[in-house]
Design a protein around this motif. Structure first.
Motif, PDB file in Angstrom:
ATOM      1  N   THR A  59      13.154 -36.585 -52.037  1.00 23.80           N
ATOM      2  CA  THR A  59      13.861 -37.269 -53.121  1.00 23.80           C
ATOM      3  C   THR A  59      14.991 -36.423 -53.699  1.00 23.80           C
ATOM      4  OG1 THR A  59      12.504 -36.585 -55.011  1.00 23.80           O
ATOM      5  CG2 THR A  59      11.745 -38.490 -53.770  1.00 23.80           C
ATOM      6  N   ILE A  60      15.756 -37.030 -54.538  1.00 26.57           N
ATOM      7  CA  ILE A  60      16.899 -36.339 -55.144  1.00 26.57           C
ATOM      8  C   ILE A  60      16.431 -35.247 -56.094  1.00 26.57           C
ATOM      9  CG2 ILE A  60      17.210 -37.911 -57.085  1.00 26.57           C
ATOM     10  CD1 ILE A  60      20.341 -37.449 -55.839  1.00 26.57           C
ATOM     11  N   ILE A  61      15.289 -35.446 -56.708  1.00 22.93           N
ATOM     12  CA  ILE A  61      14.739 -34.428 -57.607  1.00 22.93           C
ATOM     13  C   ILE A  61      14.370 -33.180 -56.815  1.00 22.93           C
ATOM     14  CG2 ILE A  61      12.821 -33.900 -59.168  1.00 22.93           C
ATOM     15  CD1 ILE A  61      12.907 -36.903 -59.949  1.00 22.93           C
ATOM     16  N   GLY A  62      13.808 -33.354 -55.624  1.00 25.91           N
ATOM     17  CA  GLY A  62      13.493 -32.215 -54.766  1.00 25.91           C
ATOM     18  C   GLY A  62      14.739 -31.454 -54.358  1.00 25.91           C
ATOM     19  N   SER A  63      15.816 -32.175 -54.078  1.00 26.79           N
ATOM     20  CA  SER A  63      17.077 -31.516 -53.722  1.00 26.79           C
ATOM     21  C   SER A  63      17.612 -30.692 -54.883  1.00 26.79           C
ATOM     22  CB  SER A  63      18.119 -32.555 -53.321  1.00 26.79           C
ATOM     23  OG  SER A  63      17.738 -33.229 -52.164  1.00 26.79           O
ATOM     24  N   ILE A  64      17.526 -31.240 -56.078  1.00 22.27           N
ATOM     25  CA  ILE A  64      18.015 -30.525 -57.259  1.00 22.27           C
ATOM     26  C   ILE A  64      17.148 -29.305 -57.557  1.00 22.27           C
ATOM     27  CG2 ILE A  64      18.369 -30.714 -59.757  1.00 22.27           C
ATOM     28  CD1 ILE A  64      19.201 -33.660 -59.190  1.00 22.27           C
ATOM     29  N   ILE A  65      15.832 -29.450 -57.412  1.00 17.89           N
ATOM     30  CA  ILE A  65      14.924 -28.319 -57.627  1.00 17.89           C
ATOM     31  C   ILE A  65      15.224 -27.203 -56.631  1.00 17.89           C
ATOM     32  CG2 ILE A  65      12.513 -27.581 -57.420  1.00 17.89           C
ATOM     33  CD1 ILE A  65      11.750 -30.303 -58.661  1.00 17.89           C
ATOM     34  N   ALA A  66      15.374 -27.569 -55.350  1.00 16.98           N
ATOM     35  CA  ALA A  66      15.673 -26.564 -54.323  1.00 16.98           C
ATOM     36  C   ALA A  66      17.009 -25.893 -54.591  1.00 16.98           C
ATOM     37  CB  ALA A  66      15.658 -27.216 -52.942  1.00 16.98           C
ATOM     38  N   LEU A  67      17.981 -26.646 -55.062  1.00 18.55           N
ATOM     39  CA  LEU A  67      19.294 -26.093 -55.381  1.00 18.55           C
ATOM     40  C   LEU A  67      19.201 -25.087 -56.528  1.00 18.55           C
ATOM     41  CD1 LEU A  67      22.398 -26.132 -55.016  1.00 18.55           C
ATOM     42  CD2 LEU A  67      22.442 -27.983 -56.679  1.00 18.55           C
ATOM     43  N   ILE A  68      18.481 -25.439 -57.572  1.00 19.54           N
ATOM     44  CA  ILE A  68      18.348 -24.559 -58.733  1.00 19.54           C
ATOM     45  C   ILE A  68      17.591 -23.278 -58.368  1.00 19.54           C
ATOM     46  CG2 ILE A  68      17.239 -24.333 -61.001  1.00 19.54           C
ATOM     47  CD1 ILE A  68      17.933 -27.335 -61.411  1.00 19.54           C
ATOM     48  N   ILE A  69      16.509 -23.420 -57.610  1.00 19.28           N
ATOM     49  CA  ILE A  69      15.736 -22.240 -57.225  1.00 19.28           C
ATOM     50  C   ILE A  69      16.542 -21.351 -56.281  1.00 19.28           C
ATOM     51  CG2 ILE A  69      13.691 -21.493 -55.932  1.00 19.28           C
ATOM     52  CD1 ILE A  69      12.199 -23.815 -57.233  1.00 19.28           C
ATOM     53  N   ASN A  70      17.348 -21.965 -55.432  1.00 17.95           N
ATOM     54  CA  ASN A  70      18.141 -21.189 -54.476  1.00 17.95           C
ATOM     55  C   ASN A  70      19.352 -20.520 -55.126  1.00 17.95           C
ATOM     56  OD1 ASN A  70      18.604 -20.255 -51.784  1.00 17.95           O
ATOM     57  ND2 ASN A  70      20.275 -21.724 -51.647  1.00 17.95           N
ATOM     58  N   ASN A  71      19.702 -20.894 -56.341  1.00 14.90           N
ATOM     59  CA  ASN A  71      20.853 -20.279 -57.018  1.00 14.90           C
ATOM     60  C   ASN A  71      20.678 -18.774 -57.191  1.00 14.90           C
ATOM     61  OD1 ASN A  71      22.915 -22.054 -57.338  1.00 14.90           O
ATOM     62  ND2 ASN A  71      22.302 -22.728 -59.379  1.00 14.90           N
ATOM     63  N   ASP A  72      19.450 -18.314 -57.416  1.00  8.70           N
ATOM     64  CA  ASP A  72      19.200 -16.889 -57.606  1.00  8.70           C
ATOM     65  C   ASP A  72      19.170 -16.128 -56.288  1.00  8.70           C
ATOM     66  OD1 ASP A  72      19.013 -17.330 -60.319  1.00  8.70           O
ATOM     67  OD2 ASP A  72      16.842 -17.609 -60.265  1.00  8.70           O
ATOM     68  N   LYS A  73      18.515 -16.693 -55.279  1.00 17.05           N
ATOM     69  CA  LYS A  73      18.301 -15.982 -54.019  1.00 17.05           C
ATOM     70  C   LYS A  73      19.459 -16.126 -53.037  1.00 17.05           C
ATOM     71  CE  LYS A  73      13.342 -16.474 -54.450  1.00 17.05           C
ATOM     72  NZ  LYS A  73      12.133 -16.997 -53.889  1.00 17.05           N
ATOM     73  N   LYS A  74      20.193 -17.214 -53.115  1.00 20.38           N
ATOM     74  CA  LYS A  74      21.332 -17.477 -52.218  1.00 20.38           C
ATOM     75  C   LYS A  74      20.934 -17.421 -50.739  1.00 20.38           C
ATOM     76  CE  LYS A  74      24.426 -17.576 -55.547  1.00 20.38           C
ATOM     77  NZ  LYS A  74      24.899 -18.788 -56.078  1.00 20.38           N
ATOM     78  N   ASN A  75      19.868 -18.117 -50.391  1.00 22.04           N
ATOM     79  CA  ASN A  75      19.406 -18.179 -49.009  1.00 22.04           C
ATOM     80  C   ASN A  75      20.262 -19.203 -48.256  1.00 22.04           C
ATOM     81  OD1 ASN A  75      17.934 -18.851 -46.630  1.00 22.04           O
ATOM     82  ND2 ASN A  75      16.064 -18.073 -47.583  1.00 22.04           N
ATOM     83  N   PRO A  76      20.988 -18.805 -47.200  1.00 20.49           N
ATOM     84  CA  PRO A  76      21.863 -19.740 -46.483  1.00 20.49           C
ATOM     85  C   PRO A  76      21.103 -20.845 -45.762  1.00 20.49           C
ATOM     86  CG  PRO A  76      21.872 -17.592 -45.413  1.00 20.49           C
ATOM     87  CD  PRO A  76      21.097 -17.451 -46.681  1.00 20.49           C
ATOM     88  N   PHE A  77      19.869 -20.573 -45.348  1.00 22.54           N
ATOM     89  CA  PHE A  77      19.042 -21.593 -44.694  1.00 22.54           C
ATOM     90  C   PHE A  77      18.702 -22.707 -45.681  1.00 22.54           C
ATOM     91  CE2 PHE A  77      14.846 -23.151 -43.204  1.00 22.54           C
ATOM     92  CZ  PHE A  77      15.235 -23.632 -41.961  1.00 22.54           C
ATOM     93  N   VAL A  78      18.295 -22.333 -46.875  1.00 24.21           N
ATOM     94  CA  VAL A  78      17.976 -23.315 -47.913  1.00 24.21           C
ATOM     95  C   VAL A  78      19.237 -24.070 -48.320  1.00 24.21           C
ATOM     96  CG1 VAL A  78      17.090 -23.647 -50.250  1.00 24.21           C
ATOM     97  CG2 VAL A  78      16.009 -21.981 -48.755  1.00 24.21           C
ATOM     98  N   ALA A  79      20.342 -23.363 -48.475  1.00 22.40           N
ATOM     99  CA  ALA A  79      21.598 -24.004 -48.881  1.00 22.40           C
ATOM    100  C   ALA A  79      22.008 -25.080 -47.872  1.00 22.40           C
ATOM    101  CB  ALA A  79      22.696 -22.963 -49.023  1.00 22.40           C
ATOM    102  N   PHE A  80      21.850 -24.788 -46.577  1.00 21.75           N
ATOM    103  CA  PHE A  80      22.186 -25.775 -45.554  1.00 21.75           C
ATOM    104  C   PHE A  80      21.334 -27.035 -45.711  1.00 21.75           C
ATOM    105  CE2 PHE A  80      21.177 -27.735 -41.479  1.00 21.75           C
ATOM    106  CZ  PHE A  80      22.444 -28.073 -41.032  1.00 21.75           C
TER     107      PHE A  80
END
Length: 110
Positions: free
Chosen positions: A19-40
């Motif tokens: 869902t869109i909420i999962g995408s937003i959660i993953a985006l927010i959590i990935n903001n600190d770590k900057k994992n390129p796999f997650v960003a993709f």
């Protein structure tokens, strides 16, 4: 990208397709770590969710089960393809629309 980066990002990559909420959660959590796999996978998942919602609005106006079922099956396959890619640690673009999402959201998650 090394295997350790992929392993660290698998969970959030899978969440990005839920869902869109999962995408937003993953985006927010990935903001600190900057994992390129997650960003993709966030780009691909967010693109799929937004396309699903926009097209779903217009598909709903047809008032036909045949059109709706075809729409659901089509997007179900695309979401499943993305989730399987995240589970297996691959960065495969979603068929038909993946390159568009990559261009539209190129600054997202970097």
């Amino acid at each position: 990208m090394n295997q350790n980066t992929i392993e660290e990002g698998k969970t959030m990559s899978i969440v990005a397709y839920l869902t869109i909420i999962g995408s937003i959660i993953a985006l927010i959590i990935n903001n600190d770590k900057k994992n390129p796999f997650v960003a993709f996978h966030v780009r691909q998942g967010l693109g799929l969710c937004l396309t699903y919602m926009i097209l779903g609005y217009f598909i709903g106006n047809f008032n036909s089960w045949n059109v709706s079922i075809g729409f659901w099956i089509g997007f179900g396959v695309l979401f499943f393809y993305g989730i399987i890619g995240a589970i297996t640690g691959k960065m495969n673009e979603v068929p038909l629309l993946g390159s568009l999402y990559k261009k539209l959201f190129k600054n997202l998650g970097n």
